[in-house]
Design a protein around this motif. Sequence first.
Motif, PDB file in Angstrom:
ATOM      1  N   ALA A  94       0.834  -1.199   0.000  1.00 44.76           N
ATOM      2  CA  ALA A  94       0.000   0.000   0.000  1.00 44.76           C
ATOM      3  C   ALA A  94       0.870   1.250   0.000  1.00 44.76           C
ATOM      4  CB  ALA A  94      -0.904   0.004   1.231  1.00 44.76           C
ATOM      5  N   CYS A  95       0.256   2.387  -0.305  1.00 42.92           N
ATOM      6  CA  CYS A  95       0.923   3.683  -0.224  1.00 42.92           C
ATOM      7  C   CYS A  95       0.013   4.663   0.518  1.00 42.92           C
ATOM      8  CB  CYS A  95       1.226   4.244  -1.619  1.00 42.92           C
ATOM      9  SG  CYS A  95       2.508   3.337  -2.515  1.00 42.92           S
ATOM     10  N   GLY A  96       0.636   5.636   1.157  1.00 47.82           N
ATOM     11  CA  GLY A  96      -0.126   6.633   1.883  1.00 47.82           C
ATOM     12  C   GLY A  96       0.523   7.999   1.808  1.00 47.82           C
ATOM     13  N   LEU A  97      -0.257   9.014   2.142  1.00 49.88           N
ATOM     14  CA  LEU A  97       0.232  10.381   2.243  1.00 49.88           C
ATOM     15  C   LEU A  97      -0.685  11.164   3.162  1.00 49.88           C
ATOM     16  CD1 LEU A  97      -0.525  12.663  -0.780  1.00 49.88           C
ATOM     17  CD2 LEU A  97      -1.365  10.374  -0.765  1.00 49.88           C
ATOM     18  N   PRO A  98      -0.225  12.322   3.643  1.00 45.22           N
ATOM     19  CA  PRO A  98      -1.057  13.119   4.555  1.00 45.22           C
ATOM     20  C   PRO A  98      -2.347  13.584   3.875  1.00 45.22           C
ATOM     21  CG  PRO A  98       1.213  13.875   4.597  1.00 45.22           C
ATOM     22  CD  PRO A  98       1.104  12.903   3.472  1.00 45.22           C
ATOM     23  N   ASN A  99      -3.381  13.708   4.670  1.00 44.60           N
ATOM     24  CA  ASN A  99      -4.680  14.167   4.181  1.00 44.60           C
ATOM     25  C   ASN A  99      -4.713  15.696   4.224  1.00 44.60           C
ATOM     26  OD1 ASN A  99      -7.315  14.301   3.342  1.00 44.60           O
ATOM     27  ND2 ASN A  99      -8.194  13.607   5.275  1.00 44.60           N
ATOM     28  N   THR A 100      -3.852  16.309   3.429  1.00 43.43           N
ATOM     29  CA  THR A 100      -3.772  17.763   3.358  1.00 43.43           C
ATOM     30  C   THR A 100      -3.718  18.187   1.898  1.00 43.43           C
ATOM     31  OG1 THR A 100      -1.357  17.713   3.440  1.00 43.43           O
ATOM     32  CG2 THR A 100      -2.515  17.981   5.540  1.00 43.43           C
ATOM     33  N   GLY A 101      -3.990  19.444   1.652  1.00 46.38           N
ATOM     34  CA  GLY A 101      -3.898  19.985   0.295  1.00 46.38           C
ATOM     35  C   GLY A 101      -4.709  19.176  -0.686  1.00 46.38           C
ATOM     36  N   ASN A 102      -4.061  18.777  -1.778  1.00 45.73           N
ATOM     37  CA  ASN A 102      -4.741  17.995  -2.810  1.00 45.73           C
ATOM     38  C   ASN A 102      -4.476  16.498  -2.660  1.00 45.73           C
ATOM     39  OD1 ASN A 102      -2.063  18.097  -3.569  1.00 45.73           O
ATOM     40  ND2 ASN A 102      -2.478  18.375  -5.742  1.00 45.73           N
ATOM     41  N   GLY A 103      -4.136  16.069  -1.453  1.00 40.96           N
ATOM     42  CA  GLY A 103      -3.846  14.657  -1.207  1.00 40.96           C
ATOM     43  C   GLY A 103      -4.988  13.736  -1.595  1.00 40.96           C
ATOM     44  N   SER A 104      -6.215  14.148  -1.302  1.00 37.54           N
ATOM     45  CA  SER A 104      -7.371  13.317  -1.627  1.00 37.54           C
ATOM     46  C   SER A 104      -7.525  13.134  -3.133  1.00 37.54           C
ATOM     47  CB  SER A 104      -8.624  13.943  -1.033  1.00 37.54           C
ATOM     48  OG  SER A 104      -9.756  13.149  -1.311  1.00 37.54           O
ATOM     49  N   SER A 105      -7.352  14.196  -3.892  1.00 35.84           N
ATOM     50  CA  SER A 105      -7.491  14.077  -5.350  1.00 35.84           C
ATOM     51  C   SER A 105      -6.345  13.269  -5.950  1.00 35.84           C
ATOM     52  CB  SER A 105      -7.587  15.458  -6.008  1.00 35.84           C
ATOM     53  OG  SER A 105      -6.420  16.204  -5.781  1.00 35.84           O
ATOM     54  N   ILE A 106      -5.150  13.380  -5.382  1.00 34.40           N
ATOM     55  CA  ILE A 106      -4.017  12.571  -5.849  1.00 34.40           C
ATOM     56  C   ILE A 106      -4.316  11.094  -5.640  1.00 34.40           C
ATOM     57  CG2 ILE A 106      -1.620  11.953  -5.368  1.00 34.40           C
ATOM     58  CD1 ILE A 106      -1.091  14.934  -4.823  1.00 34.40           C
ATOM     59  N   MET A 107      -4.793  10.758  -4.445  1.00 38.52           N
ATOM     60  CA  MET A 107      -5.076   9.355  -4.155  1.00 38.52           C
ATOM     61  C   MET A 107      -6.233   8.841  -5.005  1.00 38.52           C
ATOM     62  SD  MET A 107      -2.728   8.437  -2.131  1.00 38.52           S
ATOM     63  CE  MET A 107      -3.148   6.962  -1.220  1.00 38.52           C
ATOM     64  N   ASP A 108      -7.274   9.652  -5.191  1.00 38.09           N
ATOM     65  CA  ASP A 108      -8.392   9.234  -6.040  1.00 38.09           C
ATOM     66  C   ASP A 108      -7.906   8.928  -7.457  1.00 38.09           C
ATOM     67  OD1 ASP A 108     -10.275   9.419  -4.021  1.00 38.09           O
ATOM     68  OD2 ASP A 108     -10.910  11.448  -4.576  1.00 38.09           O
ATOM     69  N   LYS A 109      -7.000   9.741  -7.957  1.00 44.61           N
ATOM     70  CA  LYS A 109      -6.474   9.564  -9.310  1.00 44.61           C
ATOM     71  C   LYS A 109      -5.591   8.321  -9.405  1.00 44.61           C
ATOM     72  CE  LYS A 109      -3.289  11.585 -12.632  1.00 44.61           C
ATOM     73  NZ  LYS A 109      -2.324  12.641 -12.892  1.00 44.61           N
ATOM     74  N   CYS A 110      -4.728   8.117  -8.425  1.00 45.01           N
ATOM     75  CA  CYS A 110      -3.695   7.084  -8.532  1.00 45.01           C
ATOM     76  C   CYS A 110      -4.100   5.709  -8.027  1.00 45.01           C
ATOM     77  CB  CYS A 110      -2.443   7.538  -7.793  1.00 45.01           C
ATOM     78  SG  CYS A 110      -1.668   8.987  -8.540  1.00 45.01           S
ATOM     79  N   CYS A 111      -5.072   5.626  -7.137  1.00 45.14           N
ATOM     80  CA  CYS A 111      -5.397   4.333  -6.528  1.00 45.14           C
ATOM     81  C   CYS A 111      -6.180   3.408  -7.454  1.00 45.14           C
ATOM     82  CB  CYS A 111      -6.130   4.548  -5.214  1.00 45.14           C
ATOM     83  SG  CYS A 111      -5.043   5.239  -3.945  1.00 45.14           S
TER      84      CYS A 111
END
Length: 156
Positions: free
Chosen positions: A22-39
Motif C-alpha cells: 500500500a501507499c499513503g500520504l497526509p490528508n492535506t492539500g490535494n492529497g485526496s485528489s491525488i489518491m483518487d487519481k492514482c489508486c
Amino acid sequence: MSSTNTTCTGVSAWILPVQDAACGLPNTGNGSSIMDKCCGVADVSKYNDDCGLYCLAQGQNVGDLLSCIEDAGATPGQFFCSGNQTATATAAVPSSTGGSDDDDDENDDPSSTSDSDEAEPTETDNAGVRLGQPVSKTGLGVLAMLFCSALLGVAA
C-alpha cells in the motif's frame, strides 16, 4: 489550528493500518485528489484520525502506485509505501457488482487461486518494507526520534 497539527503528527502518521502492499500520504492539500487519481480500483481510506490517506496496491504494483503519486504532485518525503516495488496487494480487489460480505469466501474458491497467486507480493526485490514483519518498539522509538528531530529542524 495548532491542536489539529499536534493531532496529525507523530509516528502513527507514518504507519499504515494494513500489512499489505500500500501507499499513503497526509490528508492535506490535494492529497485526496491525488489518491483518487492514482489508486485506481482500490478504495482510498483515511487513517490516524483522518490525518492520512492510503490505498492498497490493487490492480497495479507498489512501484506504479508510487510513481503516480509522485507524478501527480505529492510533496517528496510526505508519501510512503509498504512492500517492494513489484509487490501487489494480497487483498481482493473490490467488486463493483457484488459488494457483499462474501469477499473472503471468494478467496477460498479454488477457481480463484490463480488470481490470488498473482496478487501475492514477490519477495525477490528487497527494496522496501517486508510485509508481515512486526515492528519492534525500539524501531518505533528510533523512527519517532528521527521524525521529531526532522520536525524540530524544519520548525527552527
